[in-house]
Each structure stands twice: as structure tokens, then as C-alpha cells.
Scaffold this motif. Structure first.
Motif, mmCIF file in Angstrom:
data_model
loop_
_atom_site.group_PDB
_atom_site.id
_atom_site.type_symbol
_atom_site.label_atom_id
_atom_site.label_comp_id
_atom_site.label_asym_id
_atom_site.label_seq_id
_atom_site.Cartn_x
_atom_site.Cartn_y
_atom_site.Cartn_z
ATOM 1 N N THR A 167 0.815 -1.217 0.000
ATOM 2 C CA THR A 167 0.000 0.000 0.000
ATOM 3 C C THR A 167 0.849 1.267 0.000
ATOM 4 O O THR A 167 1.843 1.367 0.700
ATOM 5 N N LEU A 173 -6.115 1.924 -2.869
ATOM 6 C CA LEU A 173 -6.564 0.653 -3.426
ATOM 7 C C LEU A 173 -6.193 0.476 -4.896
ATOM 8 O O LEU A 173 -6.406 -0.595 -5.458
ATOM 9 N N TYR A 375 -15.593 -10.047 3.437
ATOM 10 C CA TYR A 375 -16.675 -9.079 3.608
ATOM 11 C C TYR A 375 -17.663 -9.557 4.676
ATOM 12 O O TYR A 375 -18.005 -8.816 5.606
ATOM 13 N N ARG A 414 -12.919 -4.504 8.268
ATOM 14 C CA ARG A 414 -13.884 -3.817 7.400
ATOM 15 C C ARG A 414 -13.164 -2.897 6.414
ATOM 16 O O ARG A 414 -13.653 -2.639 5.322
ATOM 17 N N ILE A 415 -12.006 -2.396 6.812
ATOM 18 C CA ILE A 415 -11.278 -1.431 5.994
ATOM 19 C C ILE A 415 -10.193 -2.083 5.150
ATOM 20 O O ILE A 415 -10.001 -1.751 3.984
ATOM 21 N N ALA A 416 -9.461 -3.002 5.759
ATOM 22 C CA ALA A 416 -8.248 -3.551 5.131
ATOM 23 C C ALA A 416 -8.408 -5.049 4.871
ATOM 24 O O ALA A 416 -9.200 -5.719 5.525
ATOM 25 N N SER A 419 -11.465 -2.453 0.904
ATOM 26 C CA SER A 419 -12.688 -1.955 1.536
ATOM 27 C C SER A 419 -13.907 -2.784 1.154
ATOM 28 O O SER A 419 -13.912 -3.513 0.159
ATOM 29 N N ARG A 420 -14.965 -2.613 1.937
ATOM 30 C CA ARG A 420 -16.235 -3.291 1.647
ATOM 31 C C ARG A 420 -16.758 -2.888 0.276
ATOM 32 O O ARG A 420 -17.272 -3.712 -0.485
ATOM 33 N N GLU A 421 -16.633 -1.607 -0.034
ATOM 34 C CA GLU A 421 -17.181 -1.091 -1.288
ATOM 35 C C GLU A 421 -16.458 -1.688 -2.504
ATOM 36 O O GLU A 421 -17.079 -1.994 -3.520
#
Length: 438
Positions: A167, A173, A375, A414-416, A419-421
Motif C-alpha cells: 500500500t 486501493l 466481507y 472492514r477497511i483492510a 474496503s467493503r465497497e
């Protein structure tokens, strides 16, 4: 499976007896489980997975809630847990036997990290060995025999540790747009650039590094021109600087910005072919999603266990609060979500392992399963941690009950590492055939 495939501590783990985790000497004090969490249904797992669970629970019983609360407060790295796990060969659970590893799969490694997290160690405990398990997967698969012998045995026996450098602050991302450069200079490469959110960099002696060997402007496809390296991470060598990041949770494991300025690495640190690093690193990324899903599950089960114990013992208006559907139903709902996410997680891990020998299992299928598992487990963990804090009421906000620590840590999965999205974008495009949205 050969006996050599089983870590040494399996023999010590058989027929273990663990005392009950709840101490009645102190009203409403929920301590870490001293035996395996009874909430998680274990039917359907292999004997080897259950042996892993039992043996890891025994090791983790030496690290109570108070240990993790103190390390969360101080930010001190949990060296003792790493030493205990490496002593019995657990760091190499998913690495080849000829290097000193156990030759087991990501299914067993997921169970190991799940159990560490579930013991009360949470994300901090699991993340202290997380990179050593998944970041070494592409090295074990794509390195030459000589490189494997040189790079991996000391990670397995605990003499060295690894961090994972992908990263970057300006790309996030957009992995294919990484800017950190590795420029060939005779028998060396010179690395310049910046990485961020690098866990365990303060204690790591090696890094698995993804860097660009061909400028982005000169490649036909963005996935080309990236190369993977296994490098010595020498803080005393010129051209390397670390800056620690203060963070919300998991404070016992450091997170860092890493700056390279013509940092010299030997050319034989290149893994596989130059320019093929992105394809190689995907092998580790899918494994990481399984491991992180397991860690999230462990966190959720740990929080739910403490909340349900509290709800049975806490008396208000002459009755235990767990009798009230306002407490009982949210906790039951959280449990069912954890169980569903558990099935998705271990399905993904099994698919990942089987894909090594079954050519009918595509990389795309593995990617969908692993991302879906990550997820679902992250969302289930968040639900369980939030509801556990709320069930304890005011005491859920107190550090001594530990569930507030779990709630702070449950944002990590949830973040790493994605991401969820972005996972929903991936599933929408690759599975549902919808237009690409990014």
C-alpha cells in the motif's frame, strides 16, 4: 498426512482440560476464555483443523485479557506470543515441510489465526504473525529452491520476521498504479518511494515488497511492470526510514509509513520474473482475505461470548438481563451472522487449498470466494462487537471488560486490506456481469 505435517505441539494438545473462563469471585467480570469458546459450532471441520484449534487455544491460555489490555495501553509488541508460537513450529503452518514448515493449508492457518483472535488476543494477537503466514505464500510458490532455503527457514523458526510492503499513500486501493520504483543498478536494485500502513515494520527483519520496475507510462497494461522482492529490512542501512502511525485499535502491533530513498537491495531478492509481480502477489492476497476473515470471526465470537456470559449474570429488576428480548434477540442475530460467515470463510479457504491441485478451480472463483468471506466475516464481527458493548451498557464502555477493545479492533477487517465497497464492486462486475463502476 505424515506425522511431520503436524506441528510439534499437537502431541501436547490431545485431551486438554481447560478451566471455566468465568470468575465468580468478581461480579460481572468477563475474563478471556481459558478453553475454546463453546459458542462456535465445530462440526464439519477436519480432525487436523480441530487439533489446530485445540493446540492454539492451549498456547493462548497463557495470555489472558490483562496481557492484551496492557499491551494495547502501552503499544508494546507481543513478543512472547510470537516466541511461543514459533517455538512449536506454528509460524510455518502453511509453508513447505522441507523448509521446516508443516505443509498444511490456508484452511488450517485460518483456523489458527481465528483461534488466536478468539482467545481474547483479538486482532492485535493475530496480526502479530499475520504477515508471516500470508506474505510468504508467493515466496514459497514462486521463488527458486535456493531462494526458499535462504529466505524462509528463519521466518519459520522465529529468528526473523517479515512485513508486507504494498500500500502507498497516493494510490490506496489502486495497486496497479503503485509508484515505488526499483531501478536496476548492476547487481543491485535501488528502491525509492513510500509505503504506508505497514504492520510490524518496527520488528521485521525482512519485507516482501511490491515495486515498479517499469514506469507506468511505459507499460501496455497497468498490471505489467510490477515486480516482487524479498528484501532485508535493515533500519541501519542508508535510504530507509520508518514513521510509526498512532491508531485507534490493535495498538500492540505497530503500523508505519516506510520511506525508501535509493535503498539498495541485491538483484537476487527478485521473486519470479521481473514485471510479473502483480500476478505473483495475488497468490498471497487471496490467502490474506481468508486469514483476515478468520481473525474477524474470532473477534466476533470472543465479544459475543463475553456479552452472553454477562447477560446471564447481570440482574436488573430481579431478573437476568438476558431474559429480555431486547438483549437476547440482538445477540442471537449476531451469532447467526457469525455462523453464516464462518461457513463462507472456511469454504473459501478450502477452495484456495484445493486450487493448488485442481485445475478446474479458477483464480476468479477463488477470488470471489475469498473476497466474499472477508466481507461477510468483517460485517458479522462488527455486528457482534457493537451489540456486545451495548449489551453490557455502561460497563461495555469500560476498559476492564475488554469488549470496547474488540469494538475498536473490528474496524480493521472492514477497511483492510480492501474496503467493503471495492469488494461489492468486484462481485458486481465479476459475478453479476454489471458494468465496471470504478
Amino acid at each position: 498426512m505424515s506425522r511431520r505435517s503436524i506441528p510439534r505441539c499437537f502431541n501436547q494438545a490431545k485431551r486438554l482440560s481447560f478451566p471455566l473462563p468465568y470468575s465468580r469471585s468478581r461480579p460481572f467480570s468477563i475474563s478471556a476464555p481459558r478453553r475454546m469458546n463453546p459458542l462456535m459450532e465445530t462440526s464439519g471441520f477436519s480432525d487436523t483443523q480441530l487439533q489446530v484449534r485445540e493446540a492454539i487455544a492451549k498456547i493462548c491460555s497463557n495470555f489472558p485479557d490483562e496481557y492484551w489490555a496492557a499491551h494495547d495501553e502501552s503499544g508494546e509488541y507481543p513478543h512472547e506470543l510470537h516466541a511461543a508460537l514459533s517455538k512449536d513450529g506454528w509460524i510455518g503452518i502453511a509453508l513447505p515441510e522441507d523448509l521446516g514448515g508443516s505443509g498444511l493449508g490456508i484452511s488450517e492457518a485460518t483456523m489458527m489465526l481465528h483461534t488466536i483472535s478468539e482467545s481474547g488476543a483479538g486482532m492485535a494477537g493475530a496480526q502479530s504473525i499475520h504477515a508471516n503466514v500470508y506474505a510468504t505464500q508467493p515466496v514459497a510458490k514462486f521463488a527458486t529452491p535456493e531462494q526458499r532455503q535462504r529466505m524462509l527457514p528463519n521466518l519459520i523458526n522465529g529468528k526473523s520476521r517479515v512485513c508486507f510492503g504494498v500500500t502507498e499513500p497516493n494510490t490506496g486501493l489502486e495497486t496497479l498504479k503503485l509508484r515505488t520504483r526499483a531501478v536496476r543498478d548492476g547487481d543491485n536494485y535501488k528502491v525509492s518511494g513510500q509505503k504506508i500502513w505497514i504492520s510490524s515494520a518496527q520488528v521485521a527483519s525482512n519485507m516482501v515488497l511490491l515495486a515498479r520496475t517499469t514506469p507506468l507510462e511505459e507499460v501496455k497494461k497497468p498490471s505489467e511492470g510490477l515486480s516482487l522482492f524479498f528484501i532485508d529490512f535493515d533500519k541501519n542501512q542508508p535510504g530507509l526510514e520508518l514513521k510509526k502511525i498512532k491508531k485507534m485499535g490493535g495498538r500492540a502491533v505497530d503500523a508505519n509509513e516506510v520511506f525508501f530513498d535509493n535503498y539498495s537491495i541485491p538483484s537476487d531478492s527478485l521473486i519470479g520474473k521481473e514485471g510479473q509481480g502483480f500476478k505473483i502477489v495475488l497468490h498471497g492476497m487471496n490467502a490474506e482475505r481468508c486469514l483476515l476473515a478468520g481473525e474477524a470471526l474470532g473477534l466476533g465470537y470472543a465479544a459475543l461470548y463475553r456479552a452472553s456470559r454477562y447477560a446471564k449474570e447481570r440482574i436488573v429488576f430481579g431478573r437476568p438481563i438476558g431474559m429480555n428480548q431486547g438483549i437476547q434477540h440482538p445477540l442471537a442475530d449476531a451469532y447467526m451472522h457469525l455462523e453464516a460467515a464462518k461457513l463462507a470463510t472456511y469454504h473459501a479457504a478450502r477452495l484456495y487449498d484445493q486450487s493448488r491441485t485442481d485445475e478446474t478451480i479458477t483464480l476468479a472463483a477463488v477470488g470471489v470466494a475469498c473476497n466474499s468471506a472477508k466481507y461477510l466475516a468483517a460485517e458479522a464481527a462488527f455486528k457482534a462487537c457493537e451489540r456486545s458493548v451495548l449489551s453490557l451498557g455502561g460497563m461495555g464502555y469500560a476498559q476492564e471488560y475488554h469488549v470496547e477493545r474488540y469494538l475498536r479492533e473490528c474496524f480493521v477487517p472492514r477497511i483492510a486490506p480492501v474496503s467493503r465497497e471495492m469488494i461489492m464492486n468486484f462481485v458486481g462486475e465479476k459475478v453479476l456481469g454489471l458494468p465496471r463502476s470504478y
